[in-house]
Design a protein around this motif. Sequence first.
Motif, PDB file in Angstrom:
ATOM      1  N   LEU A   1       0.828  -1.207   0.000  1.00 27.16           N
ATOM      2  CA  LEU A   1       0.000   0.000   0.000  1.00 27.16           C
ATOM      3  C   LEU A   1       0.859   1.252   0.000  1.00 27.16           C
TER       4      LEU A   1
ATOM      5  N   CYS B   1       2.254   1.779  -3.352  1.00 32.13           N
ATOM      6  CA  CYS B   1       1.264   2.277  -4.303  1.00 32.13           C
ATOM      7  C   CYS B   1       1.004   3.758  -4.110  1.00 32.13           C
ATOM      8  N   ALA B   2       1.124   4.195  -2.846  1.00 30.90           N
ATOM      9  CA  ALA B   2       0.793   5.591  -2.561  1.00 30.90           C
ATOM     10  C   ALA B   2       1.754   6.494  -3.315  1.00 30.90           C
ATOM     11  N   ASP B   3       1.198   7.403  -4.082  1.00 31.49           N
ATOM     12  CA  ASP B   3       2.011   8.285  -4.904  1.00 31.49           C
ATOM     13  C   ASP B   3       1.428   9.680  -4.790  1.00 31.49           C
ATOM     14  N   SER B   4       2.197  10.576  -4.200  1.00 30.94           N
ATOM     15  CA  SER B   4       1.635  11.899  -3.921  1.00 30.94           C
ATOM     16  C   SER B   4       2.000  12.931  -4.978  1.00 30.94           C
TER      17      SER B   4
ATOM     18  N   HIS C   1      -0.161  12.747  -9.474  1.00 30.93           N
ATOM     19  CA  HIS C   1      -1.511  13.240  -9.736  1.00 30.93           C
ATOM     20  C   HIS C   1      -1.663  14.722  -9.375  1.00 30.93           C
TER      21      HIS C   1
ATOM     22  N   GLY D   1      -3.601  14.621  -0.883  1.00 35.96           N
ATOM     23  CA  GLY D   1      -2.788  14.702  -2.095  1.00 35.96           C
ATOM     24  C   GLY D   1      -2.165  13.383  -2.524  1.00 35.96           C
ATOM     25  N   SER D   2      -2.315  12.349  -1.700  1.00 38.79           N
ATOM     26  CA  SER D   2      -1.679  11.075  -2.054  1.00 38.79           C
ATOM     27  C   SER D   2      -2.682  10.170  -2.757  1.00 38.79           C
ATOM     28  N   TYR D   3      -2.138   9.311  -3.591  1.00 38.37           N
ATOM     29  CA  TYR D   3      -2.977   8.436  -4.414  1.00 38.37           C
ATOM     30  C   TYR D   3      -2.523   6.988  -4.280  1.00 38.37           C
ATOM     31  N   ILE D   4      -3.462   6.080  -4.394  1.00 34.59           N
ATOM     32  CA  ILE D   4      -3.144   4.651  -4.544  1.00 34.59           C
ATOM     33  C   ILE D   4      -3.634   4.286  -5.934  1.00 34.59           C
ATOM     34  N   GLY D   5      -2.690   4.083  -6.826  1.00 36.04           N
ATOM     35  CA  GLY D   5      -3.064   3.878  -8.227  1.00 36.04           C
ATOM     36  C   GLY D   5      -3.679   5.159  -8.769  1.00 36.04           C
TER      37      GLY D   5
END
Lengths: 217, 505
Positions: A16, A19-22, A25, B276-280
């Motif tokens: 998890l 996967c977290a990508d800040s 996006h 601001g954080s995303y999972i996928g």
Amino acid sequence: MKNRLLLLVLVLLGVLGGCADSSTHATGIYLLVDTSGTYAQEMNKARAIVNYMLGTLQPGDSLAVARIDSGSFSEKDIVAKVTFDGRPSVTNNQKRNFGTAVEDFARSVKGSAHTDITGGLLQAVEFLNETRSGSKYVLIFSDLEEDLDKGQVRNFDIPLSGFKVIALNVTKLRSDNIDPREYLSRLDAWRERVEAGGGQWKVVNDLDRLERILADV
Amino acid sequence: MSDFMSNAIPGSPYLSYLILWAVLMVGLYLARERAHEVIRAGSMVVRNAMRLAASSVGLAEKRLIARNREVLLAAGEAEAERQLEREFHRISAHVDRSLQNYPSIQRTVSEQITRIEEDFNATSHVPPTPPTWASAVKAVAKIPDQDNTLVASILGDIHRTLVAQEKKVTEEYRAETGKRHRILANMLPYWRAILSRLDEMDKSVPEMQSRARLIDGLMATYEDIRNGSDRAVRKLSSSSMTQFVTAGTVLAIAIGGAMINFNLIALPMSEMVGGGSYIGHFKTSDVAALVIILVEAAMGLFLMECLRITRLFPLIGSLDDRVRRRMMWIAFSILFILAGIESSLAFMRDRIAADIQALRQSLAGSQPGDVTPSLIPTVGQMVMGFILPFALTFVAIPLESFIHASRTVAGVATAGLLRVTAFYLRFLGTTAYYLGSLTTALYDLFIFPSLWLEGVVGKKGRPSISIPSSRKGGGHGGTVSSQGSSSEASFAPRPAMTEEEVISE
């Protein structure tokens, strides 16, 4: 058994976390405001654009406002910059402070002798690359008439790959009214320059529809 | 190519075309038999392949239908057993409840009957009958005194004594009779009490009878299912369809509730996990909100399982009662805590939304109004945030029905799909077959001049032209006789299928 369970939980957390990508996006916007000559009188419109951006941007996004003056490739020309916090409550406070800073700038702005748009664009690229935003926008609030100081070298390609450059409120100069081809050739020149650098180009002159600014270029 | 054709004889394009056409006619005429065979073989290959595929699909459909029937009957049997078991439990509870006081009632009734009997026996003691002195008194009174005063006096005394005795005995008799009447009157409450007890017994008997009738009905259904009768299968299938639609509707409503719940907590979750954080491609806050809702649904499911309302997890149902009860309290506690968290998040959402609204107003340049914000929306959101998790708990019931019914519905739908597929495969095969026939007919039509010429030559009595035929008894090719019958045969395509063949197709 307990060890296995713990391991499984750790693996899941790792997945998890991985996967977290800040950044990918997030949106980064850099607004270049021309302060040269008569264009300084257009500051109210620039403020409206900033307010619209503040209302639109989400936690994690970045916003900067910088002026275009005689030598724009400098951090000193950045009026205000912020990367919004992940928490909405903190973001709201940051937006309020940002709005106040821009308001103060608009009240005290003075016209500059020259117009170094390329320098500002380079500064914008540098800032937005540092924010690691997924979508990068450079908004140029100017008549796009570059007037460089003596000795300034700006005739080179700007690395704009992944950037969307949007010219806002490109006003017509007196000379454009005499020969409109000047205005069109000025826009074409900038478009070619941006596209040569790998960026995308767009012109938005109708500021009554601000939502079109960030629409697909 | 066109130039080549038109320049076969330089300067005469029409003649060139004519020669080419004649060559083509001759070539096609000579290749006619082989061409027919190729076309027919091609169409037969497609037809047979399609028929084979259709047979396989039909076989798969039959197997699936049989399997569906087995599954349906097994599920129906299990359900009927469960219903019977429940009814037996109910009747057992009813018997326990109604007849647990039976010994005391019986004792009371027998005691009362004993008392009544004793009283009755007491009333059976006949009071002493008045002595038969009346005739003696009468006889004494009739004795002539013959003017003898002494005798008269004695007789008078005897008479008076006897009259007095008679009066006394009669009074005693009346008193005794009155006493017995009172005893009989006192028996009335006992009779009423016995009647009341018997009424109570009487009320429980019809209920037992109705339950017994219900069990009879269930037993009949159970036997039907056990025998695998078509009636039972139809009934079970119809019941599954109804359950599928009903449960699906309730689940759709529940999904609507879950979406509202999601919107209540998604924004404030960004305050906790960052916006601001995303999972996928999804925001972490949205995923976190969804996870909370799913955990609530899972806890609700466990709660329902522990209460033995649903039976999705046989393991939970077969747990020891003590463990199951403990698990139920754990699930309820987690659900309660999550409901509390949701309520808090709903409160936070209201505050954040108000703040964002105020910011947007200030950015737009308008001043915020002086109207005091009402507490009703805040409280409403908090109450909703607290109640919705518990409401979601009941989703387990339609979910179970939906899962059970969907197996049947999916089986029926797949069988239908296979049937349609088999039909289209047969249709394609038959179409390919007739297309082959049509193509051979069109071929003959195209080379009609050659065939006409062949007929004319045949009529003039020339020796018959032997055209090699690879098919025995085939209507195509063969020997062109001088009577032209072979020519007609050459035109005729393969005989059309008989009616029986079409039906079998």
